[in-house]
Design an enzyme around this catalytic site. Sequence first.
Site, PDB file in Angstrom:
ATOM      1  N   HIS A  60       7.818   6.691   4.908  1.00 36.25           N
ATOM      2  CA  HIS A  60       6.821   6.306   3.841  1.00 36.25           C
ATOM      3  C   HIS A  60       6.356   7.351   3.103  1.00 36.25           C
ATOM      4  O   HIS A  60       6.443   8.593   3.586  1.00 36.25           O
ATOM      5  CB  HIS A  60       5.829   5.215   4.409  1.00 36.25           C
ATOM      6  CG  HIS A  60       4.881   5.886   5.278  1.00 36.25           C
ATOM      7  ND1 HIS A  60       5.018   5.954   6.534  1.00 36.25           N
ATOM      8  CD2 HIS A  60       3.771   6.529   4.767  1.00 36.25           C
ATOM      9  CE1 HIS A  60       4.074   6.519   7.169  1.00 36.25           C
ATOM     10  NE2 HIS A  60       3.327   7.030   6.025  1.00 36.25           N
TER      11      HIS A  60
ATOM     12  N   THR B  49      -3.067   7.746   9.451  1.00 37.33           N
ATOM     13  CA  THR B  49      -4.225   8.129   8.283  1.00 37.33           C
ATOM     14  C   THR B  49      -4.590   6.668   7.825  1.00 37.33           C
ATOM     15  O   THR B  49      -5.095   6.678   6.752  1.00 37.33           O
ATOM     16  CB  THR B  49      -3.344   8.934   7.312  1.00 37.33           C
ATOM     17  OG1 THR B  49      -2.370   8.198   6.816  1.00 37.33           O
ATOM     18  CG2 THR B  49      -3.163  10.165   7.967  1.00 37.33           C
ATOM     19  N   THR B  50      -4.101   5.617   8.407  1.00 35.99           N
ATOM     20  CA  THR B  50      -4.473   4.313   7.777  1.00 35.99           C
ATOM     21  C   THR B  50      -5.155   3.391   9.105  1.00 35.99           C
ATOM     22  O   THR B  50      -4.823   3.916  10.015  1.00 35.99           O
ATOM     23  CB  THR B  50      -3.349   3.362   7.255  1.00 35.99           C
ATOM     24  OG1 THR B  50      -2.547   3.368   8.289  1.00 35.99           O
ATOM     25  CG2 THR B  50      -2.714   4.065   6.121  1.00 35.99           C
TER      26      THR B  50
ATOM     27  N   HIS C 157       6.190  10.971   5.073  1.00 37.57           N
ATOM     28  CA  HIS C 157       5.849  11.026   6.791  1.00 37.57           C
ATOM     29  C   HIS C 157       7.198  10.359   7.324  1.00 37.57           C
ATOM     30  O   HIS C 157       7.382   9.203   6.959  1.00 37.57           O
ATOM     31  CB  HIS C 157       4.777  10.153   6.724  1.00 37.57           C
ATOM     32  CG  HIS C 157       3.347  10.718   6.221  1.00 37.57           C
ATOM     33  ND1 HIS C 157       2.304  10.200   6.030  1.00 37.57           N
ATOM     34  CD2 HIS C 157       3.309  12.333   6.382  1.00 37.57           C
ATOM     35  CE1 HIS C 157       1.138  11.354   5.727  1.00 37.57           C
ATOM     36  NE2 HIS C 157       1.852  12.431   6.129  1.00 37.57           N
TER      37      HIS C 157
ATOM     38  N   GLU D 144      -1.557  13.851   1.419  1.00 38.92           N
ATOM     39  CA  GLU D 144      -2.622  13.568   2.534  1.00 38.92           C
ATOM     40  C   GLU D 144      -3.115  15.127   2.815  1.00 38.92           C
ATOM     41  O   GLU D 144      -4.390  15.165   2.914  1.00 38.92           O
ATOM     42  CB  GLU D 144      -1.906  12.700   3.474  1.00 38.92           C
ATOM     43  CG  GLU D 144      -1.913  11.229   3.031  1.00 38.92           C
ATOM     44  CD  GLU D 144      -2.099  10.233   3.826  1.00 38.92           C
ATOM     45  OE1 GLU D 144      -1.612  10.352   5.121  1.00 38.92           O
ATOM     46  OE2 GLU D 144      -2.993   9.269   3.510  1.00 38.92           O
TER      47      GLU D 144
ATOM     48  N   HIS E  60       0.823  -1.295  -0.058  1.00 36.24           N
ATOM     49  CA  HIS E  60       0.037  -0.031  -0.035  1.00 36.24           C
ATOM     50  C   HIS E  60       0.940   1.171   0.102  1.00 36.24           C
ATOM     51  O   HIS E  60       0.368   2.260   0.026  1.00 36.24           O
ATOM     52  CB  HIS E  60      -1.063   0.064   1.087  1.00 36.24           C
ATOM     53  CG  HIS E  60      -0.455  -0.569   2.682  1.00 36.24           C
ATOM     54  ND1 HIS E  60      -0.074   0.527   3.319  1.00 36.24           N
ATOM     55  CD2 HIS E  60      -0.167  -1.722   3.156  1.00 36.24           C
ATOM     56  CE1 HIS E  60       0.304  -0.098   4.599  1.00 36.24           C
ATOM     57  NE2 HIS E  60       0.236  -1.200   4.298  1.00 36.24           N
TER      58      HIS E  60
ATOM     59  N   HIS F 106       2.950   9.206   0.348  1.00 35.10           N
ATOM     60  CA  HIS F 106       1.740   9.190  -0.334  1.00 35.10           C
ATOM     61  C   HIS F 106       1.869  10.120  -1.383  1.00 35.10           C
ATOM     62  O   HIS F 106       2.176  11.200  -1.322  1.00 35.10           O
ATOM     63  CB  HIS F 106       0.780   9.754   0.546  1.00 35.10           C
ATOM     64  CG  HIS F 106       0.677   9.066   2.125  1.00 35.10           C
ATOM     65  ND1 HIS F 106      -0.383   7.889   2.447  1.00 35.10           N
ATOM     66  CD2 HIS F 106       1.512   9.091   3.208  1.00 35.10           C
ATOM     67  CE1 HIS F 106      -0.018   7.507   3.652  1.00 35.10           C
ATOM     68  NE2 HIS F 106       1.089   8.208   4.322  1.00 35.10           N
TER      69      HIS F 106
END
Length: 258
Positions: free
Chosen positions: A92, A200-201, A117, A104, A65, A94
């Site tokens: 990681h 956020t996950t 992040h 995000e 992901h 996004h």
Amino acid sequence: QSQFSCDHPCNGPEKWNHANSKCEGKQQSPINIVTRKTLKDERLTPFKFDNYQQIFRGTIKNNGHSVQVGISHLSTVSGGGLPTSYKAVQFHLHWGNNGGPGSEHTIDGEQYPMELHIVHMKHHYTDLTTALSDPEGVAVLGFFYEQSNRANRKYEPIINALRSIKNANGNTSLLPVSLAQLIPAEQNLTSYYRYKGSLTTPGCTEAVVWTLFESPIPLSMEQLRAFSELKFQDGNSMIETYRPVQPLNGRQVFRSDG
Ligand code: SG7
Ligand code: ZN
């Protein structure tokens, strides 16, 4: 914590509220930052970065992901209005579709092409699970990217590794890299936003002190596009890996003096 659920589409943020009841909480992330509603806070002093200069040979992984790099050497951050010092655990990203909107957090409704992040936990914890049981146990430093006309050579170790980890669960070793080389120079990190939010996950745990730095990291369009070559667990292109912005629910966003 419940693990990331991999319904179709694999990143399926619209499904997260059902995946974990905590994703329906009142202090969720990301958010849109409305700059004219932010409050200047004198306590938001410059950060002290310890050992961000250390060059390490990390492993970069396509976890199905996102792409993630674990940090096993000791690098810490303190100051910046944080209650204590925090150590870096992993970073990681996004991103969007081929360099399109993908961050995000948004600033006054503007979505940047990508967001980094760097996840930290309070220095005395030994694992993230324990840190997530403390309402301020985790500090994520968030950085936006902007499209530039020139390739950012400092990102070559990351970009070059992507072609080796196109498929989910792929991993490869990075060429020597430092956290410092992946973020703007320290003197450009005095302007930032601060608020209390969540992962956020899933499980969307509300244990995160968020910092979003104003100064963006430049990458060329080609560098940004390289991330869209990756594949989710289900084999689809790994694109639009961001959660949509969540309601503020009365939270105050602070800004530094920088
Ligand atoms: C990604 O984002 C992973 C997670 C991360 C999560 O799913 O990078 O990392 C691990 C170790 O599973 O969760 C606890 C944590 O770092 C949420 O991170 S984020 O809120 O910064 N986007
Ligand atoms: Zn993240």
